[in-house]
Design a protein around this motif. Structure first.
Motif, PDB file in Angstrom:
ATOM      1  N   ASP A  46      58.926 -18.761   7.563  1.00 34.04           N
ATOM      2  CA  ASP A  46      58.311 -17.677   8.150  1.00 34.04           C
ATOM      3  C   ASP A  46      56.924 -17.821   8.926  1.00 34.04           C
ATOM      4  N   LYS A  47      56.777 -16.996   9.832  1.00 30.32           N
ATOM      5  CA  LYS A  47      55.490 -17.168  10.786  1.00 30.32           C
ATOM      6  C   LYS A  47      54.343 -16.877   9.674  1.00 30.32           C
ATOM      7  N   GLY A  48      53.517 -17.850   9.876  1.00 25.98           N
ATOM      8  CA  GLY A  48      52.215 -17.486   8.684  1.00 25.98           C
ATOM      9  C   GLY A  48      52.457 -18.222   7.208  1.00 25.98           C
ATOM     10  N   TYR A  49      53.599 -18.626   7.090  1.00 27.02           N
ATOM     11  CA  TYR A  49      53.868 -19.254   5.797  1.00 27.02           C
ATOM     12  C   TYR A  49      54.432 -20.785   5.942  1.00 27.02           C
ATOM     13  N   ASP A  50      54.486 -21.430   7.010  1.00 24.56           N
ATOM     14  CA  ASP A  50      54.980 -22.446   7.357  1.00 24.56           C
ATOM     15  C   ASP A  50      54.299 -23.823   6.797  1.00 24.56           C
ATOM     16  N   VAL A  51      52.939 -23.529   6.644  1.00 21.51           N
ATOM     17  CA  VAL A  51      51.946 -24.727   6.254  1.00 21.51           C
ATOM     18  C   VAL A  51      52.293 -25.000   4.673  1.00 21.51           C
ATOM     19  N   TYR A  52      52.659 -26.111   4.304  1.00 21.65           N
ATOM     20  CA  TYR A  52      52.958 -26.180   2.996  1.00 21.65           C
ATOM     21  C   TYR A  52      51.384 -26.298   1.746  1.00 21.65           C
ATOM     22  N   CYS A  53      51.846 -25.589   0.817  1.00 19.54           N
ATOM     23  CA  CYS A  53      50.657 -25.487  -0.215  1.00 19.54           C
ATOM     24  C   CYS A  53      51.407 -25.004  -1.523  1.00 19.54           C
ATOM     25  N   SER A  54      50.455 -24.902  -2.380  1.00 24.61           N
ATOM     26  CA  SER A  54      51.074 -24.528  -3.732  1.00 24.61           C
ATOM     27  C   SER A  54      51.848 -23.202  -3.901  1.00 24.61           C
ATOM     28  N   LYS A  55      52.584 -22.882  -4.864  1.00 27.20           N
ATOM     29  CA  LYS A  55      53.188 -21.812  -5.196  1.00 27.20           C
ATOM     30  C   LYS A  55      52.037 -20.595  -5.543  1.00 27.20           C
ATOM     31  N   ALA A  56      50.981 -21.110  -6.121  1.00 28.82           N
ATOM     32  CA  ALA A  56      50.015 -19.897  -6.232  1.00 28.82           C
ATOM     33  C   ALA A  56      49.365 -19.601  -4.913  1.00 28.82           C
ATOM     34  N   ASN A  57      49.142 -20.501  -4.104  1.00 27.35           N
ATOM     35  CA  ASN A  57      48.620 -20.116  -2.623  1.00 27.35           C
ATOM     36  C   ASN A  57      49.591 -19.559  -1.746  1.00 27.35           C
ATOM     37  N   LYS A  58      50.905 -19.589  -2.199  1.00 25.34           N
ATOM     38  CA  LYS A  58      51.911 -18.954  -1.511  1.00 25.34           C
ATOM     39  C   LYS A  58      51.764 -17.271  -1.734  1.00 25.34           C
ATOM     40  N   LEU A  59      51.623 -17.196  -3.057  1.00 24.94           N
ATOM     41  CA  LEU A  59      51.323 -15.753  -3.556  1.00 24.94           C
ATOM     42  C   LEU A  59      50.220 -15.057  -2.842  1.00 24.94           C
ATOM     43  N   ARG A  60      48.996 -15.860  -2.845  1.00 22.15           N
ATOM     44  CA  ARG A  60      47.926 -15.312  -2.455  1.00 22.15           C
ATOM     45  C   ARG A  60      48.036 -15.062  -1.046  1.00 22.15           C
ATOM     46  N   GLN A  61      48.740 -15.916  -0.173  1.00 20.67           N
ATOM     47  CA  GLN A  61      49.017 -15.657   1.325  1.00 20.67           C
ATOM     48  C   GLN A  61      49.549 -14.180   1.329  1.00 20.67           C
ATOM     49  N   ILE A  62      50.777 -14.036   0.654  1.00 20.82           N
ATOM     50  CA  ILE A  62      51.409 -12.661   0.519  1.00 20.82           C
ATOM     51  C   ILE A  62      50.475 -11.631   0.486  1.00 20.82           C
ATOM     52  N   PHE A  63      49.626 -11.796  -0.623  1.00 24.63           N
ATOM     53  CA  PHE A  63      48.483 -10.581  -0.965  1.00 24.63           C
ATOM     54  C   PHE A  63      47.788 -10.426   0.210  1.00 24.63           C
ATOM     55  N   GLU A  64      47.518 -11.690   1.130  1.00 27.56           N
ATOM     56  CA  GLU A  64      46.509 -11.517   2.012  1.00 27.56           C
ATOM     57  C   GLU A  64      47.056 -11.072   3.536  1.00 27.56           C
ATOM     58  N   ASN A  65      48.404 -11.182   3.704  1.00 29.77           N
ATOM     59  CA  ASN A  65      49.257 -11.068   4.960  1.00 29.77           C
ATOM     60  C   ASN A  65      49.915  -9.526   4.922  1.00 29.77           C
ATOM     61  N   GLU A  66      50.485  -9.294   3.654  1.00 32.45           N
ATOM     62  CA  GLU A  66      51.568  -8.121   3.805  1.00 32.45           C
ATOM     63  C   GLU A  66      50.962  -6.761   3.222  1.00 32.45           C
ATOM     64  N   SER A  67      51.751  -5.923   3.526  1.00 31.95           N
ATOM     65  CA  SER A  67      51.451  -4.588   3.470  1.00 31.95           C
ATOM     66  C   SER A  67      51.477  -4.119   1.609  1.00 31.95           C
ATOM     67  N   ASN A  68      51.018  -3.031   1.664  1.00 31.21           N
ATOM     68  CA  ASN A  68      50.753  -2.598   0.211  1.00 31.21           C
ATOM     69  C   ASN A  68      52.092  -2.354  -0.701  1.00 31.21           C
ATOM     70  N   ILE A  69      53.287  -1.980   0.127  1.00 31.23           N
ATOM     71  CA  ILE A  69      54.302  -1.617  -0.409  1.00 31.23           C
ATOM     72  C   ILE A  69      55.263  -3.002  -0.708  1.00 31.23           C
ATOM     73  N   LYS A  70      55.010  -3.850  -0.016  1.00 28.57           N
ATOM     74  CA  LYS A  70      55.795  -5.149   0.055  1.00 28.57           C
ATOM     75  C   LYS A  70      55.076  -5.790  -1.210  1.00 28.57           C
ATOM     76  N   VAL A  71      53.707  -5.911  -1.047  1.00 28.08           N
ATOM     77  CA  VAL A  71      52.858  -6.739  -2.415  1.00 28.08           C
ATOM     78  C   VAL A  71      53.165  -5.741  -3.761  1.00 28.08           C
ATOM     79  N   SER A  72      53.208  -4.587  -3.540  1.00 27.83           N
ATOM     80  CA  SER A  72      53.548  -3.848  -4.741  1.00 27.83           C
ATOM     81  C   SER A  72      54.853  -4.115  -5.275  1.00 27.83           C
ATOM     82  N   ARG A  73      55.878  -4.299  -4.568  1.00 23.17           N
ATOM     83  CA  ARG A  73      57.233  -4.618  -5.064  1.00 23.17           C
ATOM     84  C   ARG A  73      57.274  -5.870  -5.527  1.00 23.17           C
ATOM     85  N   LEU A  74      56.867  -7.018  -4.912  1.00 21.08           N
ATOM     86  CA  LEU A  74      57.012  -8.252  -5.496  1.00 21.08           C
ATOM     87  C   LEU A  74      56.043  -8.384  -6.855  1.00 21.08           C
TER      88      LEU A  74
END
Length: 230
Positions: A46-74
């Motif tokens: 998906d857009k904003g997530y296509d650069v390869y990095c570690s799973k921990a950094n993927k999770l940090r990207q989600i915290f940085e990019n996504e809304s409260n409700i999505k982060v809360s749900r995850l």
């Protein structure tokens, strides 16, 4: 960007063992599937997530990019997974349980509205569909987590404000299921919805076969209630 403060972020990183670059015991594939199932994001394409990095950094990207409700749900789903993973491997400490409770309390304050306008009714519909279709995310869950999801679905379907509605289960199920059966299941799965010592001890009283039966019966009950109410 989600409104996670520094203390909550550090607690999440420590609990999910992210300093190593990993997230618990997830592989790249299983983590991608988990995230996709919970919040609908492909963390590798998906857009904003296509650069390869570690799973921990993927999770940090989600915290940085996504809304409260999505982060809360995850985060909520990951907490359930973490609790079950550590419990199964005899790694769940009192310190872990305290952190889980603190994080849950912190994310409870997140706004309910989703940026995409998804209503609570639609969210419940997604949850019941996940269970009733036994999709990939649900199939991969441990039995304890499946029972937690089923318990949450039944409680949300039946709760009307501070009261619980009553259905004529005997009529709906042609006499195969009665009110007492639904109440009995709700009572038994309560321990899978909480992380207190008493709840964890109660979970251990059930065999794997008994848990599997409760999962199968819970799916039937969830579908029965959902189809009657919709």
């Amino acid at each position: 960007m989600a409104n996670l403060d520094y203390t909550t972020l550090r607690a999440i990183e420590e609990l999910f063992e992210m300093d190593s670059g990993y997230v618990l015991d997830f592989s790249n594939t299983s983590f991608a599937r988990f995230v996709k199932g919970v919040i609908g994001i492909d963390i590798y394409y998906d857009k904003g997530y296509d650069v390869y990095c570690s799973k921990a950094n993927k999770l940090r990207q989600i915290f940085e990019n996504e809304s409260n409700i999505k982060v809360s749900r995850l985060v909520s789903s990951l907490l359930s997974y973490c609790e079950d993973y550590k419990l199964k491997n005899d790694k769940l400490t009192e310190y872990d349980k305290k952190k889980i409770d603190v994080i849950k309390k912190d994310i409870e304050d997140f706004k309910i509205e989703d940026d995409e306008g998804i209503s609570p009714v639609e969210e419940l519909d997604k949850l019941i569909q996940k269970i009733s279709t036994r999709n990939a995310q649900f199939s991969e869950m441990a039995l304890d987590e499946k029972l937690k999801e089923i318990g949450n679905v039944i409680e949300n379907l039946l709760k009307d404000g501070k009261k619980f509605i009553t259905l004529d289960y005997n009529d709906i199920s042609l006499g195969f299921i009665e009110e007492v059966d639904v109440k009995g299941l709700r009572k038994k799965v309560q321990c899978f919805r909480h992380s207190s010592k008493d709840s964890i001890d109660e979970r251990k009283t059930y065999t794997e076969k008994q848990k599997q039966f409760m999962v199968e019966f819970g799916v039937v009950i969830s579908n029965l209630i959902f189809n009657e109410l919709k």
